[in-house]
Structure formats: structure tokens, C-alpha cells
Scaffold this active site. Structure first.
Site, PDB file in Angstrom:
ATOM      1  N   GLY A   1     -10.194  45.809 -39.054  1.00 30.70           N
ATOM      2  CA  GLY A   1      -9.960  44.644 -38.214  1.00 30.70           C
ATOM      3  C   GLY A   1      -9.681  45.053 -36.784  1.00 30.70           C
ATOM      4  O   GLY A   1      -9.343  46.212 -36.505  1.00 30.70           O
TER       5      GLY A   1
ATOM      6  N   CYS B   1      -9.356  51.618 -42.519  1.00 30.60           N
ATOM      7  CA  CYS B   1      -9.040  51.506 -41.090  1.00 30.60           C
ATOM      8  C   CYS B   1      -7.799  50.639 -40.869  1.00 30.60           C
ATOM      9  O   CYS B   1      -6.700  51.060 -41.193  1.00 30.60           O
ATOM     10  CB  CYS B   1     -10.265  50.991 -40.325  1.00 30.60           C
ATOM     11  SG  CYS B   1     -10.171  51.256 -38.534  1.00 30.60           S
ATOM     12  N   TYR B   2      -7.936  49.403 -40.375  1.00 29.11           N
ATOM     13  CA  TYR B   2      -6.768  48.537 -40.224  1.00 29.11           C
ATOM     14  C   TYR B   2      -6.079  48.349 -41.566  1.00 29.11           C
ATOM     15  O   TYR B   2      -4.844  48.268 -41.645  1.00 29.11           O
ATOM     16  CB  TYR B   2      -7.179  47.181 -39.646  1.00 29.11           C
ATOM     17  CG  TYR B   2      -6.010  46.266 -39.365  1.00 29.11           C
ATOM     18  CD1 TYR B   2      -5.415  46.238 -38.113  1.00 29.11           C
ATOM     19  CD2 TYR B   2      -5.494  45.440 -40.361  1.00 29.11           C
ATOM     20  CE1 TYR B   2      -4.318  45.419 -37.858  1.00 29.11           C
ATOM     21  CE2 TYR B   2      -4.398  44.616 -40.123  1.00 29.11           C
ATOM     22  CZ  TYR B   2      -3.816  44.604 -38.866  1.00 29.11           C
ATOM     23  OH  TYR B   2      -2.730  43.790 -38.616  1.00 29.11           O
TER      24      TYR B   2
ATOM     25  N   HIS C   1     -14.724  54.224 -41.801  1.00 32.02           N
ATOM     26  CA  HIS C   1     -15.437  53.133 -42.466  1.00 32.02           C
ATOM     27  C   HIS C   1     -16.490  53.707 -43.418  1.00 32.02           C
ATOM     28  O   HIS C   1     -17.593  54.066 -42.991  1.00 32.02           O
ATOM     29  CB  HIS C   1     -16.110  52.222 -41.438  1.00 32.02           C
ATOM     30  CG  HIS C   1     -15.145  51.384 -40.657  1.00 32.02           C
ATOM     31  ND1 HIS C   1     -14.772  50.117 -41.040  1.00 32.02           N
ATOM     32  CD2 HIS C   1     -14.459  51.642 -39.516  1.00 32.02           C
ATOM     33  CE1 HIS C   1     -13.906  49.629 -40.175  1.00 32.02           C
ATOM     34  NE2 HIS C   1     -13.695  50.534 -39.237  1.00 32.02           N
TER      35      HIS C   1
ATOM     36  N   GLU D   1     -18.270  52.103 -45.460  1.00 34.55           N
ATOM     37  CA  GLU D   1     -19.322  51.124 -45.749  1.00 34.55           C
ATOM     38  C   GLU D   1     -20.525  51.219 -44.825  1.00 34.55           C
ATOM     39  O   GLU D   1     -21.600  50.695 -45.148  1.00 34.55           O
ATOM     40  CB  GLU D   1     -18.755  49.695 -45.696  1.00 34.55           C
ATOM     41  CG  GLU D   1     -18.189  49.261 -44.363  1.00 34.55           C
ATOM     42  CD  GLU D   1     -16.727  49.613 -44.183  1.00 34.55           C
ATOM     43  OE1 GLU D   1     -16.082  48.975 -43.335  1.00 34.55           O
ATOM     44  OE2 GLU D   1     -16.228  50.523 -44.891  1.00 34.55           O
TER      45      GLU D   1
ATOM     46  N   SER E   1     -39.454  25.783 -48.548  1.00 32.04           N
ATOM     47  CA  SER E   1     -40.071  26.254 -47.312  1.00 32.04           C
ATOM     48  C   SER E   1     -41.199  27.237 -47.587  1.00 32.04           C
ATOM     49  O   SER E   1     -42.007  27.525 -46.706  1.00 32.04           O
ATOM     50  CB  SER E   1     -39.022  26.946 -46.437  1.00 32.04           C
ATOM     51  OG  SER E   1     -38.602  28.166 -47.037  1.00 32.04           O
ATOM     52  N   GLY E   2     -41.244  27.762 -48.801  1.00 30.75           N
ATOM     53  CA  GLY E   2     -42.207  28.802 -49.124  1.00 30.75           C
ATOM     54  C   GLY E   2     -41.626  30.191 -48.983  1.00 30.75           C
ATOM     55  O   GLY E   2     -42.267  31.181 -49.339  1.00 30.75           O
ATOM     56  N   GLY E   3     -40.380  30.287 -48.464  1.00 30.35           N
ATOM     57  CA  GLY E   3     -39.712  31.569 -48.343  1.00 30.35           C
ATOM     58  C   GLY E   3     -39.075  31.996 -49.654  1.00 30.35           C
ATOM     59  O   GLY E   3     -39.043  31.234 -50.635  1.00 30.35           O
ATOM     60  N   VAL E   4     -38.528  33.193 -49.674  1.00 26.85           N
ATOM     61  CA  VAL E   4     -37.975  33.751 -50.911  1.00 26.85           C
ATOM     62  C   VAL E   4     -36.772  32.950 -51.397  1.00 26.85           C
ATOM     63  O   VAL E   4     -36.682  32.617 -52.583  1.00 26.85           O
ATOM     64  CB  VAL E   4     -37.587  35.229 -50.691  1.00 26.85           C
ATOM     65  CG1 VAL E   4     -36.857  35.782 -51.918  1.00 26.85           C
ATOM     66  CG2 VAL E   4     -38.828  36.065 -50.417  1.00 26.85           C
ATOM     67  N   ASP E   5     -35.829  32.606 -50.496  1.00 25.27           N
ATOM     68  CA  ASP E   5     -34.592  31.946 -50.926  1.00 25.27           C
ATOM     69  C   ASP E   5     -34.866  30.596 -51.575  1.00 25.27           C
ATOM     70  O   ASP E   5     -34.367  30.307 -52.668  1.00 25.27           O
ATOM     71  CB  ASP E   5     -33.645  31.762 -49.735  1.00 25.27           C
ATOM     72  CG  ASP E   5     -33.262  33.078 -49.093  1.00 25.27           C
ATOM     73  OD1 ASP E   5     -33.414  34.121 -49.753  1.00 25.27           O
ATOM     74  OD2 ASP E   5     -32.833  33.063 -47.920  1.00 25.27           O
ATOM     75  N   SER E   6     -35.638  29.750 -50.904  1.00 27.58           N
ATOM     76  CA  SER E   6     -35.903  28.418 -51.463  1.00 27.58           C
ATOM     77  C   SER E   6     -36.774  28.509 -52.713  1.00 27.58           C
ATOM     78  O   SER E   6     -36.634  27.703 -53.637  1.00 27.58           O
ATOM     79  CB  SER E   6     -36.547  27.509 -50.418  1.00 27.58           C
ATOM     80  OG  SER E   6     -37.840  27.958 -50.067  1.00 27.58           O
ATOM     81  N   SER E   7     -37.668  29.487 -52.766  1.00 22.92           N
ATOM     82  CA  SER E   7     -38.541  29.633 -53.936  1.00 22.92           C
ATOM     83  C   SER E   7     -37.744  30.059 -55.166  1.00 22.92           C
ATOM     84  O   SER E   7     -37.930  29.525 -56.266  1.00 22.92           O
ATOM     85  CB  SER E   7     -39.648  30.648 -53.650  1.00 22.92           C
ATOM     86  OG  SER E   7     -40.475  30.202 -52.597  1.00 22.92           O
TER      87      SER E   7
ATOM     88  N   LYS F   1     -28.963  38.874 -49.985  1.00 21.17           N
ATOM     89  CA  LYS F   1     -30.424  38.766 -49.963  1.00 21.17           C
ATOM     90  C   LYS F   1     -31.087  39.698 -50.972  1.00 21.17           C
ATOM     91  O   LYS F   1     -32.022  39.300 -51.669  1.00 21.17           O
ATOM     92  CB  LYS F   1     -30.933  39.092 -48.551  1.00 21.17           C
ATOM     93  CG  LYS F   1     -32.432  38.870 -48.367  1.00 21.17           C
ATOM     94  CD  LYS F   1     -32.759  37.400 -48.274  1.00 21.17           C
ATOM     95  CE  LYS F   1     -34.190  37.154 -47.888  1.00 21.17           C
ATOM     96  NZ  LYS F   1     -34.494  35.744 -47.654  1.00 21.17           N
TER      97      LYS F   1
END
Length: 520
Positions: free
Chosen positions: A59, A86-87, A177, A179, A230-236, A376
Site C-alpha cells: 500500500g 511490503c506495507y 513484491h 506477485e 458482443s461476439g467477444g469471449v466474455d459475453s460468449s 480473464k
């Protein structure tokens, strides 16, 4: 949907810009985790969440400042493993009896090297094979005195307590960090931590699919659901998951704004109607969108026109679906995290960048968001579990406004046709050379200019096209892809020979920052 059936790890967020990366590292180890801002994590929250382990994030604040953020004191009496980053390390020390100091020339920013001492620590299995580890530091304060029960296990030039632990209580803390990618062996540290905490790696997309289907059926019952496609991955993925759960109760509305890639609208319609037998309304409103965009060159105005028209068109078609009570959205976990204000707690609504943003309240519909726990890469894995083709799942990101933001200046049908063809040739070249999966995003753009050229023995005055390809981990930063000169020459020749109206090709070498990935 909350994943109460899984072992859960809690990440308490103190405002670090890279907290999401902690969650992504853990999900890669099949560990279910959630991020919650520190001010929301009360004693009651901890009791209800019942984490199997806890990570305290970094942070921007200083624990030496009066009133700075703290973890609940009761956390340290729960008997679960804790890792401070870290923080998070510094507040652990302050709260458990150690000391933190500011300044005195011990700040570290960027790459540093940590060396071990003679004590062995299970958290560090697989570390220090070469005597030291590269890490990424970002701190001005430092731990000057460790809390009772802790020992030092690693130091860096400006962090005498770079790695500390109270192994008997499974309390661990690092100043760097793990990550970020600049700590190359950081993922191993997280793997060791969750192993020490007893996680079994039960978070898989196969298991999530079954759980999500059951949750959708319980939420929706026998009611009708509308899904904006929309034809994108998420909506499909959202649509296919819903169809597996509720079948004929789902109707998808595919708003075709005329700004898609070559043949994309037909491919989306065919995939959903032929392969999945999903009820689909193909709302071809390209004339409406292109008419409203006629003469508009300002990029923000373009976006606003497209966004407003999308909502209007979607609502028009959705109003014709009798009995609809739910609206499905492809909201992802990063959207949920970003909708929570670090300083002010949860916000009321998810960010308005979703395709159907604002519609639930306007239409009186309830939301179904089956992907809201996923990142994602997890959505892509779920798509494969649902049987979506790998070639579709692995497609490069495509912006909601479509080709409108790859056509700087005014949009015309002629320019769109040229752009679609040039982009198709370019992507075909990338695929033929086996480079598609090495690239985060690649596309062509048509520039708002014409240039003089020579073809045969004649003079031409045609459009210039820019091609772009970038590598990235998450889209926040990006570098240009280093094509060979041979590839570039072959691609330029193909575009000019195969796309009428183009006589010049540029390659965009701008990284992000200072540029953005898209042109507008």
C-alpha cells in the site's frame, strides 16, 4: 455467487496498485481467493468469511503516520497462516510489537537482490539456488525491529528484514513484491505459502462450471433471461454457460453496429445458431450506427454515440422478449474489484464500460453475472470446458467500439471496407507465420490521410494503413512485437497488392506508455 464450497484465502487490500496480481498468482495455483479493502474487514467479516489463510497487501501509506491503515487485531489470534507483503509486512510488525522507521537512506525502488541467512524456512523452498534472488522493491519505510517470535531469513542492501517469519505461528512477511514479474521466482513463494496453509488446489474451471450452472438455476428458476452478445469471449462464455443451465429460457441479442472485423458478424451468428442452438436475435443496425457517426471525427464523441446507441438498440429488441426478468452480463472479477473504492468502500454499481451498462435499472431487470468471480484467463479456461473452439477462446482483445477507434478521423463505408480487408490480410500473415499466440494484440488501422504512390506506370493517391502488434501481460503496459524485416516486407506487399485503396503501410513502434494500445 460466493464460492463457500472451496477453501478460501482472504487478501486484505491496503491500496497497492498490484494487489490484483496476488490474486492471479494464487488462482494459477488453483486456490480460490477474494480481495477486500482493509476498512471492510471487520471482526464480524473475518468470522463469516472464515479464511484458511490471509495475505496482507502492499500500500502507499506509511505505518508511521497516525491513523494509517491496520489489519483487524483479531486476525492474529485466528490461528491461520498470514503473509504480509511490503506495507503488509510493516503493519504486521507494528501490530505485533515490532518497529518501523521512515527514511534514513533505506528506501528501495525497483530491482534488488535478497540473500539468505543460515536459517531454513519452508516458505523459501526452491529459492536461493544461486545464492541470491532478484526481487522488486517499492518502499520508503523499513522494519527496524522485528516483533517477538520472528526471525530474519533474508536481507537486501536497504532492507535488513527483507524476509522474516514466526514459523511456529505460520506468520510470514516480506518487504518486496513476489506477485510482480520483476520478482522472477515470486510465484514459487506463493505456491509454498498455500501449501503450508493446507490448500488442496480445489479451484478448477471444471468444478466452477458445475457450481455456476447450479447457482444460475437457483437464481433464475423458470424465468426468462436476456443476454447481450458482443461476439467477444466474455459475453460468449456467459451465453453458453447460461444456455447449459437454462436452455430455452435464454435469448441472446447480438447488436451488429457495422464496426466489426471482416465477416465477423456472420461468423458469430453461425457459431451460436448452428453449433449451440441458442435463441439469437441478430440486430443488424449498422445503417443506424454509421449514419449517426457520419461526419464525426472526435474519438470521445464516437465512443459516446456508439455506447448510447447500443443501449437504445438493445432495449428496443429486449422489450420484445416476453416475460424477461433477468439480464445477463459478462462482468469479470477485475471489474468487481475496480468498482470498490479503496478509500470509500463499495460503490453502488459496476463500472459503466459494460456493453449493457445502465440497462438493469432502466428496464427493471435483475442481474445474472456468472463470471464475476473470474479473471480473464479463467474465463478462457471455462470457455474451453464449455466446448468453445480454442481458436475463438484465444482471440486477441477487440474493443467495444470496434473499428471506429481504428479509423481516426471521419468514418466512411469506404474506409471501413479497406480497413476490414487490410486487417484480415495482416492477421492472416501473423497466423501463417505461427506468431498469433505470441502476440497480445495485433490489428490494422486506416490513417486519416492519403499519400502519393506509384503502381505499374501510374500515379496513385490512396490511403495509408498502420499495422500494430504488442506484447503484454495484462494490457496495462505493452511493448511492440519485434517482427523481422522479412515478415514486414512480405506483409506490406500483401496488403498493398490485395487491398484496393492502400498504397503505403506503416508499422507503429510506440510502446505503452507513452502511447495506448489502440489509436483512439
Amino acid at each position: 455467487m460466493t464460492s463457500t464450497s472451496h477453501d478460501r484465502l482472504l487478501i486484505i487490500d491496503f491500496g497497492s496498485q498490484v494487489t490484483q496480481l496476488i490474486a492471479r498468482r494464487l488462482r494459477e495455483s488453483n486456490v480460490y481467493c477474494e480481495i477486500h479493502p482493509y476498512q471492510n474487514v471487520t471482526d464480524a467479516f473475518l468470522a463469516d468469511f472464515a479464511p484458511k489463510a490471509v495475505i496482507l497487501s502492499g500500500g502507499p501509506d506509511s505505518v508511521t503516520r497516525e491513523g494509517s491503515p491496520r489489519a483487524p487485531q483479531s486476525l492474529f489470534d485466528m490461528g491461520v497462516p498470514i503473509l504480509g507483503i511490503c506495507y503488509g509486512q510493516q503493519t504486521m510488525m507494528e501490530q505485533l510489537g515490532g518497529k518501523v522507521e521512515s527514511g534514513h537512506g533505506t528506501a528501495e525502488f525497483g530491482r534488488a537482490f535478497v540473500t539468505p541467512n543460515d536459517h531454513k524456512l519452508d516458505l523459501l523452498d526452491g529459492w536461493f539456488a544461486n545464492g541470491k534472488e532478484q526481487v522488486w522493491m517499492s518502499h520508503g519505510d523499513h522494519v527496524s525491529q522485528i516483533a517477538p517470535g520472528f526471525e530474519v531469513y533474508g536481507t537486501s542492501p536497504n532492507a535488513p528484514c527483507a524476509i522474516i517469519a514466526d514459523a511456529s505461528r505460520h506468520f510470514y512477511a516480506v518487504q518486496f513484491h513476489p506477485e510482480v514479474h520483476h520478482t522472477p521466482n515470486g510465484a514459487k513463494l506463493y505456491e509454498n505459502f498455500v501449501k503450508l496453509a493446507g490448500f488442496t488446489g480445489d479451484w478448477t474451471m471444471a468444478g466452477y462450471k458445475d457450481q455456476a450452472i447450479a447457482a444460475i438455476r437457483e437464481q433464475v428458476g423458470d424465468k426468462q433471461v436476456i443476454c447481450g452478445l458482443s461476439g467477444g469471449v466474455d459475453s460468449s462464455v456467459t451465453a453458453i454457460l447460461l444456455h447449459e443451465a437454462i436452455g430455452e429460457q435464454l435469448t441472446c441479442v447480438f447488436v451488429d453496429h457495422g464496426l466489426l472485423r471482416l465477416n465477423e458478424a456472420a461468423e458469430v451468428v453461425k457459431m451460436f445458431r448452428d453449433n449451440y442452438n441458442i435463441k439469437l436475435i441478430h440486430a443488424d443496425e449498422s445503417d443506424l450506427f454509421l449514419g449517426e457517426l457520419d461526419g464525426v471525427s472526435d474519438p470521445e464523441t464516437k465512443r459516446k454515440i456508439i455506447g448510447k446507441l447500443f443501449i437504445d438498440v438493445f432495449q428496443k429488441y429486449a422489450n420484445g422478449i416476453e416475460g424477461a426478468e433477468f439480464l445477463a452480463q459478462g462482468t469479470l472479477y477485475p471489474d468487481v474489484i475496480e468498482s470498490v473504492s479503496f478509500s470509500g468502500g463499495p460503490s453502488v454499481t459496476i463500472k459503466s464500460h459494460h456493453n449493457v451498462g445502465g440497462l438493469p435499472e432502466k428496464m427493471g431487470l435483475k442481474l445474472v453475472e456468472p463470471l464475476r468471480e473470474l479473471f480473464k484467463d479463467e474465463v478462457r479456461a471455462l470457455g474451453l470446458e464449455l466446448g468453445l473452439p480454442a481458436s475463438f477462446i484465444g482471440r486477441h482483445p477487440f474493443p467495444g467500439p470496434g473499428l471506429a477507434i481504428r479509423c481516426p478521423g471521419e468514418i466512411t463505408r469506404e474506409k471501413l471496407a479497406i480497413l476490414q480487408q487490410a486487417d484480415a490480410v495482416y492477421i492472416d500473415q501473423i497466423r501463417k507465420h505461427g506468431l498469433y499466440d505470441e502476440i497480445w494484440q495485433a490489428f490494422a488501422a486506416i490513417l486519416p490521410m492519403k499519400t502519393v504512390g506509384v503502381m505499374g506506370d501510374g500515379r496513385t493517391y490512396d490511403y495509408a494503413v498502420a499495422i500494430r502488434a504488442v506484447t503484454s501481460v495484462d494490457g496495462m503496459t505493452a511493448d511492440t512485437y519485434p517482427f523481422t524485416h522479412e515478415f514486414m516486407g512480405e506483409t506490406m506487399t500483401r496488403i498493398i497488392n490485395e487491398v484496393k485503396g492502400v498504397n503505403r503501410v506503416f508499422y507503429d513502434l510506440t510502446s505503452k506508455p507513452p502511447g495506448t494500445i489502440e489509436l483512439e
